[in-house]
Design a protein around this motif. Structure first.
Motif, PDB file in Angstrom:
ATOM      1  N   LYS A 173      14.511   1.720  -5.049  1.00 53.09           N
ATOM      2  CA  LYS A 173      14.261   3.065  -4.514  1.00 53.09           C
ATOM      3  C   LYS A 173      13.695   2.996  -3.093  1.00 53.09           C
ATOM      4  O   LYS A 173      14.000   3.837  -2.252  1.00 53.09           O
ATOM      5  N   LEU A 174      12.866   1.968  -2.844  1.00 51.29           N
ATOM      6  CA  LEU A 174      12.235   1.823  -1.529  1.00 51.29           C
ATOM      7  C   LEU A 174      13.277   1.591  -0.437  1.00 51.29           C
ATOM      8  O   LEU A 174      13.102   2.023   0.706  1.00 51.29           O
ATOM      9  N   SER A 175      14.371   0.939  -0.796  1.00 52.26           N
ATOM     10  CA  SER A 175      15.419   0.640   0.187  1.00 52.26           C
ATOM     11  C   SER A 175      16.220   1.881   0.583  1.00 52.26           C
ATOM     12  O   SER A 175      17.001   1.833   1.531  1.00 52.26           O
ATOM     13  N   LYS A 176      16.017   3.006  -0.130  1.00 51.96           N
ATOM     14  CA  LYS A 176      16.788   4.216   0.128  1.00 51.96           C
ATOM     15  C   LYS A 176      15.978   5.284   0.860  1.00 51.96           C
ATOM     16  O   LYS A 176      16.394   6.432   0.949  1.00 51.96           O
ATOM     17  N   ILE A 177      14.813   4.880   1.395  1.00 59.35           N
ATOM     18  CA  ILE A 177      13.988   5.833   2.142  1.00 59.35           C
ATOM     19  C   ILE A 177      13.520   5.179   3.441  1.00 59.35           C
ATOM     20  O   ILE A 177      13.682   3.969   3.637  1.00 59.35           O
ATOM     21  N   THR A 178      12.952   5.989   4.331  1.00 62.88           N
ATOM     22  CA  THR A 178      12.292   5.451   5.526  1.00 62.88           C
ATOM     23  C   THR A 178      11.008   6.247   5.766  1.00 62.88           C
ATOM     24  O   THR A 178      10.977   7.470   5.579  1.00 62.88           O
ATOM     25  N   ILE A 179       9.951   5.547   6.134  1.00 60.73           N
ATOM     26  CA  ILE A 179       8.651   6.199   6.355  1.00 60.73           C
ATOM     27  C   ILE A 179       8.687   6.951   7.675  1.00 60.73           C
ATOM     28  O   ILE A 179       9.028   6.391   8.717  1.00 60.73           O
ATOM     29  N   MET A 197      -2.060  11.388  -0.631  1.00 60.89           N
ATOM     30  CA  MET A 197      -2.627  10.051  -0.823  1.00 60.89           C
ATOM     31  C   MET A 197      -4.064  10.194  -1.318  1.00 60.89           C
ATOM     32  O   MET A 197      -4.848  10.994  -0.774  1.00 60.89           O
ATOM     33  N   ASP A 198      -4.418   9.430  -2.299  1.00 60.31           N
ATOM     34  CA  ASP A 198      -5.763   9.464  -2.866  1.00 60.31           C
ATOM     35  C   ASP A 198      -6.706   8.635  -1.990  1.00 60.31           C
ATOM     36  O   ASP A 198      -6.555   7.415  -1.901  1.00 60.31           O
ATOM     37  N   PRO A 199      -7.683   9.266  -1.326  1.00 60.88           N
ATOM     38  CA  PRO A 199      -8.584   8.521  -0.440  1.00 60.88           C
ATOM     39  C   PRO A 199      -9.478   7.524  -1.170  1.00 60.88           C
ATOM     40  O   PRO A 199     -10.090   6.652  -0.538  1.00 60.88           O
ATOM     41  N   GLU A 200      -9.577   7.661  -2.490  1.00 62.35           N
ATOM     42  CA  GLU A 200     -10.396   6.733  -3.273  1.00 62.35           C
ATOM     43  C   GLU A 200      -9.599   5.500  -3.701  1.00 62.35           C
ATOM     44  O   GLU A 200     -10.165   4.566  -4.281  1.00 62.35           O
ATOM     45  N   SER A 201      -8.320   5.495  -3.406  1.00 62.47           N
ATOM     46  CA  SER A 201      -7.464   4.384  -3.831  1.00 62.47           C
ATOM     47  C   SER A 201      -7.822   3.094  -3.089  1.00 62.47           C
ATOM     48  O   SER A 201      -8.237   3.107  -1.927  1.00 62.47           O
ATOM     49  N   PHE A 202      -7.651   1.981  -3.774  1.00 61.79           N
ATOM     50  CA  PHE A 202      -7.874   0.660  -3.175  1.00 61.79           C
ATOM     51  C   PHE A 202      -6.972   0.456  -1.963  1.00 61.79           C
ATOM     52  O   PHE A 202      -7.340  -0.212  -0.998  1.00 61.79           O
ATOM     53  N   TYR A 203      -5.792   1.050  -1.971  1.00 61.98           N
ATOM     54  CA  TYR A 203      -4.809   0.829  -0.917  1.00 61.98           C
ATOM     55  C   TYR A 203      -4.969   1.786   0.270  1.00 61.98           C
ATOM     56  O   TYR A 203      -4.383   1.570   1.324  1.00 61.98           O
ATOM     57  N   TYR A 204      -5.744   2.857   0.062  1.00 65.28           N
ATOM     58  CA  TYR A 204      -5.872   3.869   1.120  1.00 65.28           C
ATOM     59  C   TYR A 204      -6.518   3.276   2.374  1.00 65.28           C
ATOM     60  O   TYR A 204      -6.079   3.546   3.504  1.00 65.28           O
ATOM     61  N   LYS A 227      -4.364  13.277   4.774  1.00 66.89           N
ATOM     62  CA  LYS A 227      -4.106  12.434   3.588  1.00 66.89           C
ATOM     63  C   LYS A 227      -2.693  12.648   3.043  1.00 66.89           C
ATOM     64  O   LYS A 227      -2.474  12.787   1.839  1.00 66.89           O
ATOM     65  N   LYS A 228      -1.720  12.665   3.977  1.00 64.72           N
ATOM     66  CA  LYS A 228      -0.328  12.887   3.605  1.00 64.72           C
ATOM     67  C   LYS A 228       0.541  11.707   4.046  1.00 64.72           C
ATOM     68  O   LYS A 228       0.338  11.140   5.121  1.00 64.72           O
ATOM     69  N   LEU A 229       1.512  11.354   3.222  1.00 60.23           N
ATOM     70  CA  LEU A 229       2.516  10.353   3.576  1.00 60.23           C
ATOM     71  C   LEU A 229       3.874  11.044   3.507  1.00 60.23           C
ATOM     72  O   LEU A 229       4.223  11.626   2.475  1.00 60.23           O
ATOM     73  N   THR A 230       4.625  10.990   4.612  1.00 55.56           N
ATOM     74  CA  THR A 230       5.921  11.661   4.672  1.00 55.56           C
ATOM     75  C   THR A 230       7.036  10.636   4.840  1.00 55.56           C
ATOM     76  O   THR A 230       6.920   9.718   5.666  1.00 55.56           O
ATOM     77  N   ALA A 261       0.838  -1.203   0.000  1.00 56.81           N
ATOM     78  CA  ALA A 261       0.000   0.000   0.000  1.00 56.81           C
ATOM     79  C   ALA A 261       0.874   1.254   0.000  1.00 56.81           C
ATOM     80  O   ALA A 261       0.577   2.231  -0.707  1.00 56.81           O
ATOM     81  N   ILE A 262       1.955   1.223   0.787  1.00 58.09           N
ATOM     82  CA  ILE A 262       2.888   2.358   0.815  1.00 58.09           C
ATOM     83  C   ILE A 262       3.534   2.542  -0.557  1.00 58.09           C
ATOM     84  O   ILE A 262       3.647   3.662  -1.065  1.00 58.09           O
TER      85      ILE A 262
END
Length: 462
Positions: free
Chosen positions: A253-259, A284-291, A267-270, A242-243
């Motif tokens: 790219k995911l391995s080079k960041i941290t949540i 973040m789109d609240p209508e998304s399947f993953y939200y 509705k923000k992801l930092t 979902a992230i």
């Protein structure tokens, strides 16, 4: 228990070695360093009667010894009666961590625990209080044989008078009336699933669950694979996917960041980008399947679910009544509450009158018969009576009162003597502020034909 002077010829105050040992179940080796080398090592949100609550007593004694003599504590423990673990350690005060200087094992034939501390003390002044403490402890624990060897070579021995232990208390959930804001905050962190750390180990797990092995796929190919296998994915992997859906990143790219934060309200992801050395926020789109997956994870349980699962004796009907009383929507997510709402929730929990009385099964009172036998052995009175009252509650915490009164016989004291105990611990100080003593002093004893300085003993145990 024993107290020995390091140098008997020196005058007080001087260094003593205090040793306490028992033949109980011992403590598992992995817990010993944390139990005796950290402050506030204990359990989470359960209520159970114990001789202590936070593990402060032993740790403070160890710290005092370390501060005054700079010598380590010696802890020996055996849980199987075959192998004994022996630790020498100090407590790192700044880091609140144990410093293990030595750890070894040896063969033994009994279970039990032994703790030895070297500390500065003045037995000439403190000796009477120590002897009183041991004496009173044996009175309230008639099922235990207690010995005390003092520095002068005198041995005190109090033999048990009963062979059965009181039933062990059970751990129960907290009662709403006994909750404060800080406790609510700590409980909240336990109500929702934590966002997993997206490190190399987690990425390997995601790859494994998706059946990717060593394949290098683009972001779109990864998400397509995830959608096909969604129902079979574990919850941590679902959250990572979902992230990824909002970050639009592949594994490299995911391995080079941290949540850093998932802010559902805005509705923000930092996240922190190690390459750019900065925090980056995305919408973040609240209508998304993953939200919904992320929202449920961060927001935690609904209010009614939180009440019924986390507190004792709160059913669905009572939870709904409380929500109406406190002016919350039953479906309000706990993780979304503001500081003001948490205070409002806590105030409501403490003032709502329709909660059932607290469950007393977390208590382990001594019992009328053991207390009576203990008093008979110690005082050999002409008259003795013991009573145990039913469980009551104060601020959501259940309690049981046990009282004993003895008169005449071999009671040596002239004048009333009150022995006070809490959770089988003698209370030697602050006697003047104890409500028990105030009641005793305010009682008109002449109505019971007791005058002057009678040989009368009262035992109070809460």
């Amino acid at each position: 228990m024993s107290i020995k002077a390091v140098d008997p010829e020196k005058p007080d105050p001087k260094q003593y070695i205090l040793s306490v040992k028992d033949n109980g179940p011992g403590i598992e080796s992995k817990h010993v360093p944390l139990a005796f080398g950290t402050v506030l090592y204990g359990s989470k949100f359960g209520l159970k009667q114990a001789r202590g609550m936070f593990g402060l007593g032993a740790t403070m004694a160890i710290l005092y010894g370390q501060i005054t003599t700079n010598r380590p504590v010696m802890v020996k423990s055996s849980v199987d009666g075959k192998i004994q673990d022996e630790y020498e350690m100090l407590l790192d005060i700044q880091k609140n961590k144990p410093v293990i200087l030595k750890h070894q094992t040896k063969e033994v034939s009994k279970t039990g625990l032994s703790v030895s501390i070297c500390l500065d003390g003045d037995y000439s002044k403190a000796g009477s209080k120590i002897r009183d403490y041991v004496y009173q402890t044996s009175l309230i624990t008639p099922y235990a044989t207690i010995t005390f060897d003092d520095p002068k070579g005198v041995k005190y021995r109090y033999t048990k008078v009963i062979r059965t232990m009181p039933p062990a208390p059970t751990i129960i959930r907290p009662h709403p009336h006994g909750i404060d804001v800080e406790t609510i905050r700590r409980m909240l962190s336990d109500t929702h699933y934590q966002i997993p750390t997206v490190d190399d180990k987690m990425i390997s797990k995601v790859r494994s669950d998706l059946g990717l092995s060593k394949k290098v796929l683009t972001y779109s190919e990864i998400m397509n694979k995830a959608q096909k296998k969604w129902k079979t994915l574990s919850r941590p992997v679902r959250i990572v996917m979902a992230i990824m859906s909002f970050l639009k990143m592949d594994f490299e790219k995911l391995s080079k960041i941290t949540i850093e934060e998932i802010d559902i309200a805005n509705k923000k992801l930092t996240y922190w980008d190690f390459g750019e050395s900065q925090s980056i926020s995305i919408d973040m789109d609240p209508e998304s399947f993953y939200y919904k997956q992320l929202a449920n994870t961060v927001q935690g349980e609904t209010l009614t679910s939180f009440l019924t699962k986390r507190f004792q004796r709160v059913g669905p009907t009572t939870a709904l009544k409380f929500a109406e009383f406190a002016k919350f929507k039953p479906e309000h997510r706990i993780g979304n509450m503001t500081n003001q709402e948490l205070v409002k929730l806590t105030d409501g929990l403490q003032s709502f009158d329709d909660f059932m009385a607290p469950d007393p099964s977390c208590l382990a009172p001594l019992g009328e018969s053991p207390l009576k036998k203990g008093m008979e052995r110690f005082f050999e009175p002409d008259f003795l009576e013991v009573v145990q009252r039913g469980a009551s509650a104060y601020s959501g915490f259940p309690f049981v009162i046990e009282m004993g009164i003895a008169y005449g016989g071999k009671i040596s004291s002239r004048g009333m003597k009150v022995y006070r105990f809490a959770n089988r611990i003698p209370l030697l100080y602050d006697e003047g502020s104890d409500v028990v003593l105030k009641v005793v002093n305010d009682t008109d004893w002449s109505r019971y034909k007791i005058k002057g300085d009678p040989p009368l003993v009262i035992v109070s145990h809460i």
